[in-house]
Design a protein around this motif. Structure first.
Motif, PDB file in Angstrom:
ATOM      1  N   MET A 118       0.854  -1.182   0.000  1.00 57.01           N
ATOM      2  CA  MET A 118       0.000   0.000   0.000  1.00 57.01           C
ATOM      3  C   MET A 118       0.897   1.241   0.000  1.00 57.01           C
ATOM      4  SD  MET A 118      -3.081   1.018   2.623  1.00 57.01           S
ATOM      5  CE  MET A 118      -4.253  -0.113   1.914  1.00 57.01           C
ATOM      6  N   GLU A 119       0.522   2.221  -0.777  1.00 57.29           N
ATOM      7  CA  GLU A 119       1.314   3.440  -0.869  1.00 57.29           C
ATOM      8  C   GLU A 119       1.035   4.374   0.299  1.00 57.29           C
ATOM      9  OE1 GLU A 119       1.251   5.494  -4.606  1.00 57.29           O
ATOM     10  OE2 GLU A 119       0.996   3.614  -5.708  1.00 57.29           O
ATOM     11  N   LYS A 120       2.028   5.190   0.658  1.00 50.99           N
ATOM     12  CA  LYS A 120       1.904   6.149   1.751  1.00 50.99           C
ATOM     13  C   LYS A 120       0.741   7.106   1.514  1.00 50.99           C
ATOM     14  CE  LYS A 120       6.850   6.061   2.550  1.00 50.99           C
ATOM     15  NZ  LYS A 120       8.084   6.822   2.406  1.00 50.99           N
ATOM     16  N   LYS A 121       0.612   7.559   0.270  1.00 53.11           N
ATOM     17  CA  LYS A 121      -0.463   8.498  -0.073  1.00 53.11           C
ATOM     18  C   LYS A 121      -1.836   7.873   0.210  1.00 53.11           C
ATOM     19  CE  LYS A 121      -2.593  10.955  -3.843  1.00 53.11           C
ATOM     20  NZ  LYS A 121      -2.798  11.039  -5.257  1.00 53.11           N
ATOM     21  N   GLU A 122      -1.988   6.610  -0.113  1.00 52.51           N
ATOM     22  CA  GLU A 122      -3.274   5.935   0.110  1.00 52.51           C
ATOM     23  C   GLU A 122      -3.592   5.833   1.602  1.00 52.51           C
ATOM     24  OE1 GLU A 122      -5.613   1.781  -1.007  1.00 52.51           O
ATOM     25  OE2 GLU A 122      -3.569   2.093  -1.744  1.00 52.51           O
ATOM     26  N   ILE A 123      -2.579   5.542   2.402  1.00 50.71           N
ATOM     27  CA  ILE A 123      -2.776   5.474   3.855  1.00 50.71           C
ATOM     28  C   ILE A 123      -3.175   6.843   4.394  1.00 50.71           C
ATOM     29  CG2 ILE A 123      -1.643   5.064   6.072  1.00 50.71           C
ATOM     30  CD1 ILE A 123       0.095   2.952   4.571  1.00 50.71           C
ATOM     31  N   ARG A 124      -2.485   7.899   3.946  1.00 51.95           N
ATOM     32  CA  ARG A 124      -2.819   9.258   4.365  1.00 51.95           C
ATOM     33  C   ARG A 124      -4.269   9.591   4.016  1.00 51.95           C
ATOM     34  NH1 ARG A 124       0.447  12.231   1.179  1.00 51.95           N
ATOM     35  NH2 ARG A 124      -1.220  12.657  -0.263  1.00 51.95           N
ATOM     36  N   GLU A 125      -4.674   9.247   2.809  1.00 50.25           N
ATOM     37  CA  GLU A 125      -6.045   9.523   2.376  1.00 50.25           C
ATOM     38  C   GLU A 125      -7.064   8.712   3.184  1.00 50.25           C
ATOM     39  OE1 GLU A 125      -7.080  11.928   0.324  1.00 50.25           O
ATOM     40  OE2 GLU A 125      -4.984  12.542   0.170  1.00 50.25           O
ATOM     41  N   LEU A 126      -6.718   7.483   3.515  1.00 49.22           N
ATOM     42  CA  LEU A 126      -7.617   6.656   4.330  1.00 49.22           C
ATOM     43  C   LEU A 126      -7.772   7.213   5.738  1.00 49.22           C
ATOM     44  CD1 LEU A 126      -6.585   3.073   3.179  1.00 49.22           C
ATOM     45  CD2 LEU A 126      -8.820   4.168   2.825  1.00 49.22           C
ATOM     46  N   LEU A 127      -6.672   7.704   6.319  1.00 46.94           N
ATOM     47  CA  LEU A 127      -6.753   8.320   7.647  1.00 46.94           C
ATOM     48  C   LEU A 127      -7.661   9.550   7.604  1.00 46.94           C
ATOM     49  CD1 LEU A 127      -3.048   8.072   8.857  1.00 46.94           C
ATOM     50  CD2 LEU A 127      -5.038   6.954   9.898  1.00 46.94           C
ATOM     51  N   PHE A 128      -7.489  10.364   6.576  1.00 41.58           N
ATOM     52  CA  PHE A 128      -8.321  11.555   6.416  1.00 41.58           C
ATOM     53  C   PHE A 128      -9.787  11.162   6.233  1.00 41.58           C
ATOM     54  CE2 PHE A 128     -10.422  14.698   3.732  1.00 41.58           C
ATOM     55  CZ  PHE A 128     -10.278  15.829   4.513  1.00 41.58           C
ATOM     56  N   ARG A 129     -10.031  10.181   5.374  1.00 38.75           N
ATOM     57  CA  ARG A 129     -11.404   9.712   5.108  1.00 38.75           C
ATOM     58  C   ARG A 129     -12.072   9.162   6.369  1.00 38.75           C
ATOM     59  NH1 ARG A 129     -12.460   4.604   1.270  1.00 38.75           N
ATOM     60  NH2 ARG A 129     -14.624   4.233   1.882  1.00 38.75           N
ATOM     61  N   ALA A 130     -11.313   8.406   7.159  1.00 40.29           N
ATOM     62  CA  ALA A 130     -11.855   7.838   8.399  1.00 40.29           C
ATOM     63  C   ALA A 130     -12.228   8.941   9.384  1.00 40.29           C
ATOM     64  CB  ALA A 130     -10.847   6.874   9.030  1.00 40.29           C
ATOM     65  N   GLU A 131     -11.348   9.933   9.539  1.00 45.15           N
ATOM     66  CA  GLU A 131     -11.641  11.025  10.480  1.00 45.15           C
ATOM     67  C   GLU A 131     -12.822  11.859   9.997  1.00 45.15           C
ATOM     68  OE1 GLU A 131     -11.417  13.576  13.804  1.00 45.15           O
ATOM     69  OE2 GLU A 131     -11.089  11.458  13.384  1.00 45.15           O
ATOM     70  N   LYS A 132     -12.915  12.094   8.701  1.00 44.31           N
ATOM     71  CA  LYS A 132     -14.034  12.850   8.146  1.00 44.31           C
ATOM     72  C   LYS A 132     -15.351  12.101   8.383  1.00 44.31           C
ATOM     73  CE  LYS A 132     -15.745  15.087   4.034  1.00 44.31           C
ATOM     74  NZ  LYS A 132     -15.593  15.346   2.612  1.00 44.31           N
ATOM     75  N   ALA A 133     -15.350  10.798   8.163  1.00 41.37           N
ATOM     76  CA  ALA A 133     -16.551   9.990   8.369  1.00 41.37           C
ATOM     77  C   ALA A 133     -16.952   9.957   9.846  1.00 41.37           C
ATOM     78  CB  ALA A 133     -16.327   8.568   7.844  1.00 41.37           C
ATOM     79  N   ARG A 134     -15.964   9.881  10.733  1.00 43.29           N
ATOM     80  CA  ARG A 134     -16.244   9.892  12.175  1.00 43.29           C
ATOM     81  C   ARG A 134     -16.887  11.210  12.586  1.00 43.29           C
ATOM     82  NH1 ARG A 134     -14.485  11.565  16.984  1.00 43.29           N
ATOM     83  NH2 ARG A 134     -12.967  12.928  16.005  1.00 43.29           N
ATOM     84  N   LYS A 135     -16.322  12.317  12.110  1.00 46.75           N
ATOM     85  CA  LYS A 135     -16.872  13.630  12.443  1.00 46.75           C
ATOM     86  C   LYS A 135     -18.284  13.792  11.897  1.00 46.75           C
ATOM     87  CE  LYS A 135     -12.623  16.279  12.930  1.00 46.75           C
ATOM     88  NZ  LYS A 135     -11.805  17.364  12.375  1.00 46.75           N
TER      89      LYS A 135
END
Length: 144
Positions: free
Chosen positions: A1-18
């Protein structure tokens, strides 16, 4: 998995939680951008705490914390009392109204935690936590 994809997943998870918490927090009359839910949740566990300590627990700068506490005090969620151990400091204390809101915030956080971790084993949660802790340590290293 690429670093960029992990960064985007972290952002997506936090956005969905909020997004999941936004509606219920607004129904409670809380302002989201200044960390009011986090403040209430931390005060539920650490009532009668200094403003500086509370800012640290909530990962907020002291200036933002002060302005947010002003608003929360006006709303009747908390009071600030002189710290008998230090004349220049105040202790932040929940009012009964604030305690009720804090209990509801805590319940909502737990509800979302259950959704987030549904289907994860204890081992998977431990591994993810260890990895995320390492990410935090890397980012916080040599930061003012």
């Amino acid at each position: 998995m690429e670093k960029k994809e992990i960064r985007e997943l972290l952002f997506r998870a936090e956005k969905a939680r909020k997004l999941r918490l936004r509606g219920p927090f607004l129904e409670l009359g809380l302002t989201l951008g200044q960390g009011q839910p986090r403040i209430l949740n931390n005060l539920l566990a650490h009532d009668h705490i200094s403003q500086k300590e509370l800012a640290g627990l909530c990962h907020l700068d002291v200036t933002t914390m002060s302005r947010t506490l002003d608003r929360m005090e006006e709303a009747g969620f908390l009071t600030r009392e002189r710290d008998p151990a230090c004349r220049r400091a105040c202790l932040v204390c929940l009012t009964e109204k604030g305690r009720e809101k804090a209990r509801e915030v805590h319940r909502l956080f737990q509800e979302v935690d259950d959704i987030i971790w549904d289907g994860f084993s204890e081992t998977e949660m431990e591994a993810f936590g260890k990895t995320l802790r390492k990410v935090c340590e890397n980012l916080e290293q040599d930061t003012p």
